[in-house]
Write a protein that holds these residues in place. Structure first.
Motif, PDB file in Angstrom:
ATOM      1  N   SER A 170       0.826  -1.213   0.000  1.00 48.35           N
ATOM      2  CA  SER A 170       0.000   0.000   0.000  1.00 48.35           C
ATOM      3  C   SER A 170       0.860   1.263   0.000  1.00 48.35           C
ATOM      4  O   SER A 170       0.521   2.254  -0.642  1.00 48.35           O
ATOM      5  CB  SER A 170      -0.976   0.011   1.180  1.00 48.35           C
TER       6      SER A 170
ATOM      7  N   THR B 204       3.857   1.520  -1.389  1.00 51.70           N
ATOM      8  CA  THR B 204       4.376   1.627  -2.753  1.00 51.70           C
ATOM      9  C   THR B 204       3.325   2.179  -3.702  1.00 51.70           C
ATOM     10  O   THR B 204       3.591   3.052  -4.528  1.00 51.70           O
ATOM     11  CB  THR B 204       4.870   0.251  -3.244  1.00 51.70           C
ATOM     12  N   LEU B 205       2.082   1.697  -3.581  1.00 47.32           N
ATOM     13  CA  LEU B 205       0.999   2.188  -4.419  1.00 47.32           C
ATOM     14  C   LEU B 205       0.773   3.683  -4.213  1.00 47.32           C
ATOM     15  O   LEU B 205       0.612   4.438  -5.172  1.00 47.32           O
ATOM     16  CB  LEU B 205      -0.284   1.406  -4.124  1.00 47.32           C
ATOM     17  N   LYS B 206       0.792   4.146  -2.956  1.00 44.55           N
ATOM     18  CA  LYS B 206       0.633   5.571  -2.671  1.00 44.55           C
ATOM     19  C   LYS B 206       1.751   6.383  -3.292  1.00 44.55           C
ATOM     20  O   LYS B 206       1.526   7.467  -3.843  1.00 44.55           O
ATOM     21  CB  LYS B 206       0.587   5.819  -1.161  1.00 44.55           C
TER      22      LYS B 206
ATOM     23  N   LEU C 193       3.539   5.586  -5.958  1.00 45.43           N
ATOM     24  CA  LEU C 193       3.372   5.587  -7.403  1.00 45.43           C
ATOM     25  C   LEU C 193       2.242   6.499  -7.835  1.00 45.43           C
ATOM     26  O   LEU C 193       2.344   7.199  -8.844  1.00 45.43           O
ATOM     27  CB  LEU C 193       3.137   4.155  -7.918  1.00 45.43           C
ATOM     28  N   LYS C 194       1.171   6.517  -7.084  1.00 43.93           N
ATOM     29  CA  LYS C 194       0.058   7.425  -7.415  1.00 43.93           C
ATOM     30  C   LYS C 194       0.485   8.877  -7.267  1.00 43.93           C
ATOM     31  O   LYS C 194       0.027   9.734  -8.006  1.00 43.93           O
ATOM     32  CB  LYS C 194      -1.156   7.136  -6.526  1.00 43.93           C
ATOM     33  N   GLY C 195       1.398   9.137  -6.339  1.00 44.91           N
ATOM     34  CA  GLY C 195       1.869  10.493  -6.125  1.00 44.91           C
ATOM     35  C   GLY C 195       2.726  11.020  -7.269  1.00 44.91           C
ATOM     36  O   GLY C 195       2.875  12.225  -7.439  1.00 44.91           O
TER      37      GLY C 195
ATOM     38  N   GLU D 193       2.203  10.017 -10.573  1.00 42.60           N
ATOM     39  CA  GLU D 193       1.504   9.901 -11.839  1.00 42.60           C
ATOM     40  C   GLU D 193       1.366  11.253 -12.497  1.00 42.60           C
ATOM     41  O   GLU D 193       1.134  12.264 -11.839  1.00 42.60           O
ATOM     42  CB  GLU D 193       0.106   9.295 -11.638  1.00 42.60           C
TER      43      GLU D 193
END
Length: 125
Positions: A114, A116-118, A120-122, A124
């Protein structure tokens, strides 16, 4: 996972930047973690870094120093900087012991996915 890809008689070498702080929590927990996996661990403090040598097989400091001496006989090792580092290692390498004040690194309960996902979304576009 690193241990699984190293040859049975292999060595893992890790260079950890310490900025001359050789008792930092990060460094000591890293050493404790490596000691959980490898039976023999040695270190060398060198120019703001700690070089960690972790052996797959139980190895004494005398055996390690003998390996270093033998490497100096290798005609393929011609780089003088590397030869100097090996010589320095023979003299100053020491055995690493577990520091009971600190634990080990583990991601058993860390939300790695989670986080890592945050991240990566940051980034984009």
């Amino acid at each position: 996972q690193v241990k699984e890809i190293i040859a049975p008689n292999g060595i893992m070498v890790s260079n950890i930047y310490t900025n001359h702080i050789h008792n930092s929590r990060f460094l000591l927990q890293t050493q404790n973690t490596i000691l959980e996996v490898f039976p023999s661990v040695f270190s060398l403090d060198f120019e703001g870094s700690r070089i960690i040598y972790a052996f797959q097989q139980k190895t004494s400091i005398k055996e390690f120093r003998n390996l270093l001496y033998k490497s100096l006989e290798n005609p393929d090792i011609t780089d003088q900087g590397l030869r100097n580092t090996i010589g320095f290692s023979i003299t100053y390498v020491g055995k690493v012991g577990k520091d009971e004040r600190f634990g080990i690194f583990t991601d058993d309960h860390a939300p790695v996915e989670s986080l890592t996902l945050k991240m990566l979304k940051g980034i984009e576009a």
